[in-house]
Design a protein around this motif. Structure first.
Motif, PDB file in Angstrom:
ATOM      1  N   ASP A  72       0.832  -1.216   0.000  1.00  0.00           N
ATOM      2  CA  ASP A  72       0.000   0.000   0.000  1.00  0.00           C
ATOM      3  C   ASP A  72       0.861   1.258   0.000  1.00  0.00           C
ATOM      4  OD1 ASP A  72      -2.269  -1.551  -0.055  1.00  0.00           O
ATOM      5  OD2 ASP A  72      -2.459  -1.565   2.144  1.00  0.00           O
ATOM      6  N   ASN A  73       1.929   1.224  -0.741  1.00  0.00           N
ATOM      7  CA  ASN A  73       2.851   2.368  -0.874  1.00  0.00           C
ATOM      8  C   ASN A  73       3.430   2.817   0.469  1.00  0.00           C
ATOM      9  OD1 ASN A  73       2.612   2.575  -3.673  1.00  0.00           O
ATOM     10  ND2 ASN A  73       0.740   3.804  -3.494  1.00  0.00           N
ATOM     11  N   ASP A  74       3.443   1.901   1.469  1.00  0.00           N
ATOM     12  CA  ASP A  74       4.017   2.201   2.785  1.00  0.00           C
ATOM     13  C   ASP A  74       5.275   1.352   2.934  1.00  0.00           C
ATOM     14  OD1 ASP A  74       4.594   3.005   5.297  1.00  0.00           O
ATOM     15  OD2 ASP A  74       2.889   2.025   6.263  1.00  0.00           O
ATOM     16  N   PHE A  75       6.412   1.984   2.678  1.00  0.00           N
ATOM     17  CA  PHE A  75       7.672   1.254   2.723  1.00  0.00           C
ATOM     18  C   PHE A  75       8.358   1.334   4.078  1.00  0.00           C
ATOM     19  CE2 PHE A  75       7.022   2.141  -1.758  1.00  0.00           C
ATOM     20  CZ  PHE A  75       7.322   0.921  -2.347  1.00  0.00           C
ATOM     21  N   ARG A  76       7.695   1.896   5.085  1.00  0.00           N
ATOM     22  CA  ARG A  76       8.283   1.951   6.423  1.00  0.00           C
ATOM     23  C   ARG A  76       8.220   0.568   7.081  1.00  0.00           C
ATOM     24  NH1 ARG A  76       4.841   6.493   9.263  1.00  0.00           N
ATOM     25  NH2 ARG A  76       3.238   5.084   8.393  1.00  0.00           N
ATOM     26  N   SER A  77       9.256   0.266   7.891  1.00  0.00           N
ATOM     27  CA  SER A  77       9.266  -1.016   8.590  1.00  0.00           C
ATOM     28  C   SER A  77       8.280  -0.986   9.740  1.00  0.00           C
ATOM     29  CB  SER A  77      10.673  -1.304   9.131  1.00  0.00           C
ATOM     30  OG  SER A  77      11.057  -0.286  10.020  1.00  0.00           O
ATOM     31  N   LEU A  78       7.588  -2.087   9.992  1.00  0.00           N
ATOM     32  CA  LEU A  78       6.615  -2.167  11.067  1.00  0.00           C
ATOM     33  C   LEU A  78       7.296  -1.987  12.413  1.00  0.00           C
ATOM     34  CD1 LEU A  78       4.466  -5.146   9.757  1.00  0.00           C
ATOM     35  CD2 LEU A  78       4.076  -2.688   9.454  1.00  0.00           C
ATOM     36  N   ARG A  79       6.537  -1.410  13.354  1.00  0.00           N
ATOM     37  CA  ARG A  79       7.127  -1.122  14.659  1.00  0.00           C
ATOM     38  C   ARG A  79       7.486  -2.388  15.425  1.00  0.00           C
ATOM     39  NH1 ARG A  79       7.553   3.619  17.004  1.00  0.00           N
ATOM     40  NH2 ARG A  79       7.902   3.765  19.246  1.00  0.00           N
ATOM     41  N   ASN A  80       6.651  -3.420  15.279  1.00  0.00           N
ATOM     42  CA  ASN A  80       6.960  -4.665  15.995  1.00  0.00           C
ATOM     43  C   ASN A  80       8.151  -5.415  15.391  1.00  0.00           C
ATOM     44  OD1 ASN A  80       5.729  -5.272  13.644  1.00  0.00           O
ATOM     45  ND2 ASN A  80       4.396  -6.875  14.457  1.00  0.00           N
ATOM     46  N   LYS A  81       8.613  -4.973  14.221  1.00  0.00           N
ATOM     47  CA  LYS A  81       9.794  -5.599  13.609  1.00  0.00           C
ATOM     48  C   LYS A  81      11.072  -4.808  13.844  1.00  0.00           C
ATOM     49  CE  LYS A  81       7.318  -8.800  11.608  1.00  0.00           C
ATOM     50  NZ  LYS A  81       7.129  -8.785  10.176  1.00  0.00           N
ATOM     51  N   ARG A  82      10.965  -3.614  14.458  1.00  0.00           N
ATOM     52  CA  ARG A  82      12.135  -2.755  14.597  1.00  0.00           C
ATOM     53  C   ARG A  82      13.093  -3.241  15.681  1.00  0.00           C
ATOM     54  NH1 ARG A  82       9.472   3.328  14.192  1.00  0.00           N
ATOM     55  NH2 ARG A  82       8.669   3.117  12.063  1.00  0.00           N
ATOM     56  N   LYS A  83      12.594  -3.967  16.675  1.00  0.00           N
ATOM     57  CA  LYS A  83      13.466  -4.417  17.767  1.00  0.00           C
ATOM     58  C   LYS A  83      14.551  -5.367  17.272  1.00  0.00           C
ATOM     59  CE  LYS A  83      10.007  -3.900  21.416  1.00  0.00           C
ATOM     60  NZ  LYS A  83       9.258  -4.573  22.488  1.00  0.00           N
ATOM     61  N   ARG A  84      14.254  -6.056  16.208  1.00  0.00           N
ATOM     62  CA  ARG A  84      15.234  -6.991  15.694  1.00  0.00           C
ATOM     63  C   ARG A  84      16.329  -6.304  14.876  1.00  0.00           C
ATOM     64  NH1 ARG A  84      11.230 -11.733  13.356  1.00  0.00           N
ATOM     65  NH2 ARG A  84       9.982 -12.001  15.255  1.00  0.00           N
ATOM     66  N   THR A  85      16.082  -5.077  14.500  1.00  0.00           N
ATOM     67  CA  THR A  85      17.040  -4.396  13.620  1.00  0.00           C
ATOM     68  C   THR A  85      17.717  -3.210  14.253  1.00  0.00           C
ATOM     69  OG1 THR A  85      15.281  -3.036  12.723  1.00  0.00           O
ATOM     70  CG2 THR A  85      15.758  -5.101  11.589  1.00  0.00           C
ATOM     71  N   THR A  86      17.481  -2.957  15.532  1.00  0.00           N
ATOM     72  CA  THR A  86      18.099  -1.811  16.191  1.00  0.00           C
ATOM     73  C   THR A  86      19.230  -2.207  17.127  1.00  0.00           C
ATOM     74  OG1 THR A  86      16.429  -1.916  17.931  1.00  0.00           O
ATOM     75  CG2 THR A  86      15.991  -0.455  16.063  1.00  0.00           C
ATOM     76  N   GLY A  87      19.604  -3.482  17.094  1.00  0.00           N
ATOM     77  CA  GLY A  87      20.676  -3.890  17.984  1.00  0.00           C
ATOM     78  C   GLY A  87      22.006  -3.293  17.622  1.00  0.00           C
ATOM     79  N   HIS A  88      22.189  -2.960  16.341  1.00  0.00           N
ATOM     80  CA  HIS A  88      23.466  -2.403  15.906  1.00  0.00           C
ATOM     81  C   HIS A  88      23.511  -0.886  16.014  1.00  0.00           C
ATOM     82  CE1 HIS A  88      20.826  -1.747  12.470  1.00  0.00           C
ATOM     83  NE2 HIS A  88      21.685  -0.800  12.064  1.00  0.00           N
ATOM     84  N   ASP A  89      22.374  -0.249  16.342  1.00  0.00           N
ATOM     85  CA  ASP A  89      22.297   1.211  16.358  1.00  0.00           C
ATOM     86  C   ASP A  89      23.033   1.731  17.586  1.00  0.00           C
ATOM     87  OD1 ASP A  89      21.779   3.776  15.870  1.00  0.00           O
ATOM     88  OD2 ASP A  89      19.590   3.647  16.005  1.00  0.00           O
ATOM     89  N   ASN A  90      23.999   2.599  17.394  1.00  0.00           N
ATOM     90  CA  ASN A  90      24.795   3.158  18.492  1.00  0.00           C
ATOM     91  C   ASN A  90      24.559   4.655  18.651  1.00  0.00           C
ATOM     92  OD1 ASN A  90      25.985   3.948  16.154  1.00  0.00           O
ATOM     93  ND2 ASN A  90      28.083   3.403  16.733  1.00  0.00           N
ATOM     94  N   ARG A  91      23.341   5.130  18.288  1.00  0.00           N
ATOM     95  CA  ARG A  91      23.062   6.565  18.410  1.00  0.00           C
ATOM     96  C   ARG A  91      23.037   7.009  19.857  1.00  0.00           C
ATOM     97  NH1 ARG A  91      17.753   7.110  14.813  1.00  0.00           N
ATOM     98  NH2 ARG A  91      17.403   5.114  15.875  1.00  0.00           N
ATOM     99  N   VAL A  92      22.529   6.128  20.758  1.00  0.00           N
ATOM    100  CA  VAL A  92      22.496   6.486  22.182  1.00  0.00           C
ATOM    101  C   VAL A  92      23.901   6.638  22.722  1.00  0.00           C
ATOM    102  CG1 VAL A  92      21.691   5.773  24.445  1.00  0.00           C
ATOM    103  CG2 VAL A  92      20.274   5.333  22.421  1.00  0.00           C
ATOM    104  N   ALA A  93      24.761   5.707  22.345  1.00  0.00           N
ATOM    105  CA  ALA A  93      26.136   5.785  22.823  1.00  0.00           C
ATOM    106  C   ALA A  93      26.840   7.025  22.279  1.00  0.00           C
ATOM    107  CB  ALA A  93      26.904   4.528  22.432  1.00  0.00           C
ATOM    108  N   ARG A  94      26.581   7.370  21.039  1.00  0.00           N
ATOM    109  CA  ARG A  94      27.205   8.563  20.465  1.00  0.00           C
ATOM    110  C   ARG A  94      26.677   9.840  21.132  1.00  0.00           C
ATOM    111  NH1 ARG A  94      26.540   8.172  14.131  1.00  0.00           N
ATOM    112  NH2 ARG A  94      24.509   7.336  14.771  1.00  0.00           N
TER     113      ARG A  94
END
Length: 830
Positions: free
Chosen positions: A43-65
């Motif tokens: 439906d032209n919505d290319f954003r990732s679902l919120r319930n799927k984001r926990k699996r892909t934010t483990g590498h995000d180091n924005r908080v540490a930065r």
């Protein structure tokens, strides 16, 4: 078939260059169709679902930065900002630091652990696959993980494949000086000494064509305990080419002669790590005592390494993985070296097929080579040396190989390793270079390939000098060869050999192979060396630690480690009491034996941890055995060292009854307390497994008759179970003593020991053989008793002996073969 010449030919090869933009434009309609299908499903919505984001934010180091930037703003006004930042930086983990250290490849020297123990260059490879142990100052691979089994599969690979062992823990000592001075040094410390009476063998060793083996002793003390078996080789005389009136003249290098006219030579002595320190000191003292300082001793530890190849296909693998730097189109380089050896030994290989040269050229051959980096080899490049194909690709590589060989001029040899040899190219650079070559072939040209090659030029080398040592081959034995190379090149060649089919082995597997081949293994088969005491002390400590883990009621029987060699007693009987004299006692009970040992230990001041030295010496040459027999007036004994007329002497003495009576009546032997041990091979007569440390005893004539009769297969001689623990008694000093039983019923099963087994049977062997050391005089008397008791048709060259394992009560009948009766010298080892 008619071919249309007007139709243009279409190339089947991929294009040399690919334009990504043109490729995308030609597929634009297909990409737009795929995008529309995906858009309709989402439906032209290319954003990732919120319930799927926990699996892909483990590498995000924005908080540490964010925390780091906040901390940086707070400390921006502080003058000591840099010091505080260093404190907050995380230290590099030990695993990372160790990985970086082990990946380094310095030109010389070993990397060490925290306690100073050295690591081999192949330590990481072995530590992942082998059980490691600390021995002789190194981390050495002991064997494959498990309970120490797997000998059956190993022997199968030995007969049908190739085994490889990293023997870089061996050390090398270089002797430099005038040739006559070096010969005097070797004559004072080596047994057998190099002598001109050896004929062609001495000339070949002196010229550097073959290497020699001997046992190293202290200066002028050949009868004292030996140090270790060694391998020595001379550097060949260097030749130079001078231009004189347009002609090339080959002559000896004038720099090798000093003012006195003596030839200056170099000599290498390869020594096991267990005796390297003691051997280096002995050679240094010999150089000072025998030459007055004109010859010197230089240690090459950390400069050279050794790879040992064992197996039926060792020659094929060496020929495949060690291509020379020069192109040899007519035949393989190994056969060319064999032909060169044929010219060096005229008359030995005359009219011999090429396929049989490998087995008939002189043993102990030394082949100097300059070989290519094995990582640069491909299957197509290897086929140049073996098949000589002529397709386009191979023709291009052939021309390139010939061009590279022209640049290998006066590269030097391995004898200049102490002056520095260029290390191999780093693994990352070699992989990147191969990547560029493949891209260039398929048409993806790389412009910076030449720049990359220019950066590594001069710092690394594509060629390595090696020495190929060919060991002696018998018809029934496997092939063995050693490769001596610079230490920085070991990891490169190790990986190449393993990836091409070589099976790595450790110390335990190498010991099995030595027993299977019939060679002594240092230091286990050398009880007269100090290294033997060290290894036996380690075995005793390990056995005691395992015993303490068991409950007292379930602990195994404590056995003497090392074997009590002092229990082999020499009791000289009158000539009329030769029969059964070995197993008769003259009234010396256990109290006398124990008392004698206690007095001896109290005088020597031995403690519980002191290792008793080996009393006696081991005769490893026929000359030393003959000298011993002549010194004690015992040349009449039935010992037959290797001689020219041995085949006629043995049957003559075996069938001559009158001569046996004369030998039995000869007296005047002055042996005293001197004990000479001989190495023997023992086979089981019918059944039995002989373990390391088993005691070898002298059988009576009744025992032999009972065991060898066809109607008595179940004969067994046993000692009582109650006397098993008291057969060898441990004294308060830590020394073991033999306790002779006083009970007449128990004494009937007592047999006097004449030696001990140093290497037991190998499980899975088709012809199991045990290596042992037995006293020479007792062996000769035992042979005399057996020849007198048995009829002439049942007499054998082998000597019947009884073998009893330390934790067993049963004796087993065995056949002992004296090694020095089969060969003149017993100095070859593994």
């Amino acid at each position: 078939m008619v071919v249309n010449a007007s139709k243009p030919r279409v190339s089947k090869l991929p294009p040399h260059e690919l334009n990504v933009r043109k490729f995308a434009e030609s597929r634009a309609s297909e990409l737009e169709g795929l995008h529309s299908v995906v858009a309709n499903r989402l439906d032209n919505d290319f954003r990732s679902l919120r319930n799927k984001r926990k699996r892909t934010t483990g590498h995000d180091n924005r908080v540490a930065r964010k925390k780091y930037r906040k901390k940086k703003r707070v400390e921006s006004g502080n003058s000591c900002n840099n010091d505080r930042l260093e404190k907050h930086e995380k230290k590099v983990s030990r695993r990372t630091r160790r990985s970086i250290e082990l990946k380094k490849n310095p030109q010389i020297g070993f990397c060490t652990s925290g306690d100073g123990t050295k690591r081999l260059r192949t330590h990481v490879w072995h530590a992942k696959r082998f059980s490691m142990t600390k021995l002789w100052g190194f981390h050495i691979p002991l064997g494959l993980h498990g309970r120490g089994r797997g000998s059956r599969a190993l022997l199968k690979k030995l007969r049908s494949g190739v085994l490889i062992h990293d023997a870089s823990y061996y050390g090398t000592v270089q002797l430099e000086g005038p040739q006559d001075k070096l010969l005097s040094v070797l004559s004072s410390v080596l047994v057998p000494p190099p002598s001109k009476h050896d004929g062609e063998n001495f000339d070949d060793i002196l010229s550097g064509d073959i290497f020699g083996r001997a046992v190293l002793h202290h200066t002028g003390k050949p009868s004292f305990p030996s140090i270790a078996p060694v391998t020595f080789m001379w550097r060949p005389l260097q030749h130079i080419t001078i231009h004189k009136e347009g002609d090339n003249v080959n002559m000896l290098d004038e720099l090798q002669s000093n003012d006195d006219g003596a030839t200056f030579r170099r000599l290498w002595v390869c020594i096991h790590a267990a005796a390297l320190k003691e051997a280096s000191e002995a050679l240094a003292h010999a150089c000072m005592d025998m030459t007055g300082g004109s010859a010197r001793c230089v240690s090459l530890e950390g400069h050279l390494a050794t790879l040992e190849l064992i197996g039926s296909k060792a020659s094929e693998l060496v020929e495949k993985m060690l291509p020379p730097a020069c192109y040899i189109p007519e035949k393989s380089w190994y056969l060319k070296q064999c032909n060169a050896a044929e010219n060096s030994y005229p008359g030995k290989l005359e009219k011999t097929p090429v396929s049989k040269i490998n087995n008939q050229i002189s043993s102990s051959l030394v082949i100097p080579l300059t070989v290519k980096d094995p990582r640069a080899l491909t299957m197509k490049q290897q086929s140049i040396f073996t098949l000589g194909n002529s397709c386009n690709l191979l023709r291009y590589e052939e021309v390139e190989t010939e061009h590279e060989s022209e640049s290998v001029v006066d590269y030097g040899d391995l004898w200049d390793a102490s002056e520095g040899i260029c290390p191999p190219m780093e693994e990352s650079v070699a992989c990147m270079e191969k990547y560029y070559q493949r891209n260039e072939y398929i048409g993806l040209g790389i412009t910076n390939f030449g720049n990359q090659n220019a950066l590594v030029k001069g710092k690394y080398s594509r060629y390595c000098p090696v020495l190929l040592l060919k060991n002696e081959n018998h018809e029934d034995s496997v092939k063995r060869c050693s490769i001596v190379l610079p230490l920085s090149w070991v990891k490169v060649f190790w990986n190449a050999f393993v990836l091409n089919g070589a099976h790595a082995i450790g110390l335990r597997e190498k010991h099995w192979i030595a027993c299977e081949i019939g060679l002594p293994y240092f230091p286990w088969d050398y009880p007269d060396c100090s290294a033997y005491s060290y290894i036996m002390e380690m075995d005793a400590t390990a056995m005691n630690q395992r015993a303490t883990l068991c409950p007292p009621s379930q602990r195994p029987l404590e056995i003497p480690i090392p074997p009590p060699w002092d229990c082999v007693k020499l009791i000289v009987k009158p000539s009329s009491e030769v029969g059964n004299s070995l197993n008769q006692d003259e009234g010396h009970g256990s109290a006398d034996v124990l008392g004698d040992n206690l007095v001896r230990n109290s005088v020597c001041g031995l403690s519980d941890t002191t290792t008793i030295p080996f009393e006696g010496f081991v005769a490893r040459t026929s000359c030393s055995l003959n000298d011993f027999l002549n010194n004690i007036s015992a040349s009449h004994l039935l010992l037959f060292p290797r001689m020219k007329d041995q085949k006629t002497c043995m049957p003559k003495f075996m069938n001559d009854e009158e001569h046996l009576e004369q030998i039995a009546n000869v007296s005047g032997m002055q042996c005293g307390n001197t004990r000479c041990f001989l190495r023997v091979h023992i086979h089981a007569h019918k059944e039995g497994v002989f373990e390391q440390g088993a005691v070898i005893c002298a059988p009576d004539a009744a025992d032999i008759m009972s065991w060898t009769r066809s109607d008595c297969d179940n004969h067994q001689l046993q000692i009582p179970q109650s006397s098993l623990r008291s057969h060898f008694v441990r004294l308060p000093s830590g020394k073991w003593a033999l306790q002779i039983p006083e009970d007449p019923a128990v004494r009937e099963s007592y047999r006097r020991p004449i030696g001990f087994i140093t290497t037991g049977f190998v499980r899975g062997s088709k012809k199991p053989t045990a290596g042992a050391l037995c006293e020479a005089i007792l062996l000769a008397r035992l042979r005399l008793e057996q020849w007198k008791a048995l009829p002439a048709r049942r007499r054998r060259k082998e000597i019947f002996v009884l073998v009893r394992n330390m934790r067993s009560t049963a004796y087993r009948l065995g056949l002992a073969t004296i090694v020095l009766e089969q060969q003149e010298e017993d100095v070859k080892f593994m």
